[in-house]
Design a protein around this motif. Sequence first.
Motif, PDB file in Angstrom:
ATOM      1  N   ASP A 156      -0.441   3.138   6.610  1.00 41.06           N
ATOM      2  CA  ASP A 156      -1.202   3.910   5.232  1.00 41.06           C
ATOM      3  C   ASP A 156       0.539   4.146   5.351  1.00 41.06           C
ATOM      4  OD1 ASP A 156      -3.872   3.158   5.883  1.00 41.06           O
ATOM      5  OD2 ASP A 156      -4.129   5.749   6.132  1.00 41.06           O
ATOM      6  N   ARG A 157       0.939   4.949   5.205  1.00 42.70           N
ATOM      7  CA  ARG A 157       2.024   5.342   4.931  1.00 42.70           C
ATOM      8  C   ARG A 157       3.160   3.982   4.338  1.00 42.70           C
ATOM      9  NH1 ARG A 157       1.820   9.390   9.202  1.00 42.70           N
ATOM     10  NH2 ARG A 157       3.537   7.670  10.173  1.00 42.70           N
ATOM     11  N   LEU A 158       2.795   3.362   5.445  1.00 47.85           N
ATOM     12  CA  LEU A 158       4.207   2.064   4.884  1.00 47.85           C
ATOM     13  C   LEU A 158       3.425   1.289   3.928  1.00 47.85           C
ATOM     14  CD1 LEU A 158       5.015   0.845   9.122  1.00 47.85           C
ATOM     15  CD2 LEU A 158       6.237   1.807   7.466  1.00 47.85           C
ATOM     16  N   ILE A 159       1.964   0.597   4.045  1.00 45.96           N
ATOM     17  CA  ILE A 159       1.584   0.315   2.902  1.00 45.96           C
ATOM     18  C   ILE A 159       2.012   0.425   1.507  1.00 45.96           C
ATOM     19  CG2 ILE A 159      -0.714  -0.391   1.929  1.00 45.96           C
ATOM     20  CD1 ILE A 159      -1.521  -0.690   4.780  1.00 45.96           C
ATOM     21  N   SER A 160       1.810   2.027   1.525  1.00 50.44           N
ATOM     22  CA  SER A 160       2.391   2.535   0.285  1.00 50.44           C
ATOM     23  C   SER A 160       3.772   2.505  -0.006  1.00 50.44           C
ATOM     24  CB  SER A 160       1.798   4.190   0.040  1.00 50.44           C
ATOM     25  OG  SER A 160       0.972   4.645   0.360  1.00 50.44           O
ATOM     26  N   ASP A 161       4.696   2.480   1.215  1.00 55.12           N
ATOM     27  CA  ASP A 161       6.332   2.271   0.772  1.00 55.12           C
ATOM     28  C   ASP A 161       6.448   0.857   0.370  1.00 55.12           C
ATOM     29  OD1 ASP A 161       6.315   4.962   1.972  1.00 55.12           O
ATOM     30  OD2 ASP A 161       6.989   4.789   3.916  1.00 55.12           O
ATOM     31  N   ALA A 162       5.996  -0.304   1.052  1.00 54.54           N
ATOM     32  CA  ALA A 162       6.144  -1.276   0.675  1.00 54.54           C
ATOM     33  C   ALA A 162       4.994  -2.193  -0.667  1.00 54.54           C
ATOM     34  CB  ALA A 162       5.015  -2.288   1.606  1.00 54.54           C
TER      35      ALA A 162
END
Length: 235
Positions: A156-162
């Motif tokens: 979830d965190r990485l999706i937001s960053d990407a």
Amino acid sequence: MNGKIAALLATLAISAPLGADTAPLTYDRIHLSANTGQEVDNDTLVAILFAQREGRDASKAAREVNTLVSRAIDKAKLTPDIKSRTLDYTTTPIYSKSSSFSGGSKITGWRVKQSLRLESRNATGLSALLGKLQEELALGNIQYTVSPERREAAEDRLISDAIAKFKRRATLISGEMGSRGYRVVEMHINTSGASPRPLQVRAMAMEMKSAAPPVLEAGTQRIQVSVTGSIELKP
């Protein structure tokens, strides 16, 4: 040829190319991608053990294997936070080559094997249990992995960053191309994680008198997210 028919054919010949492709034309469409990743601490220990017996009597070998696995499951239930699950159960014949005069081979016995999977976030407790179970079971392999809950939170965190990186790149491209802005035409989000490598553990002999608990290091696993898509620049 009839004049009306000739006129109709001429009309069709002129209009056919115009109606052959009714899809709207698109301009200034650009494909781009953004990737990000993070090392996540492994928090779950998984061990595979197995019981195996051989003999001329397949039923006897099966009973012995069942007893060993059942006893191991009972021990696992005494340790908090350990999940146990039986895996493959196989009975295979053992062949012995006969003399060259008779040719072929014959069955001389049977090999019965069943595996047991143990999983826990309580690595200390599971490691101690493995030391006990190796008195009767063979240890196949051990590996650390990331629990589903921790993996989902990291994704979830990485999706937001990407997605934020994707938007920054889209804005940069739009500005460099002299456009008033852009709109997203399509977007695909993919997640992946490197498969944990099993810790190298030699399969221990059955019926050991004692076995020291294995020394383990959890390590990390890299979780990655990639965002790919297309944008269309505004004129």
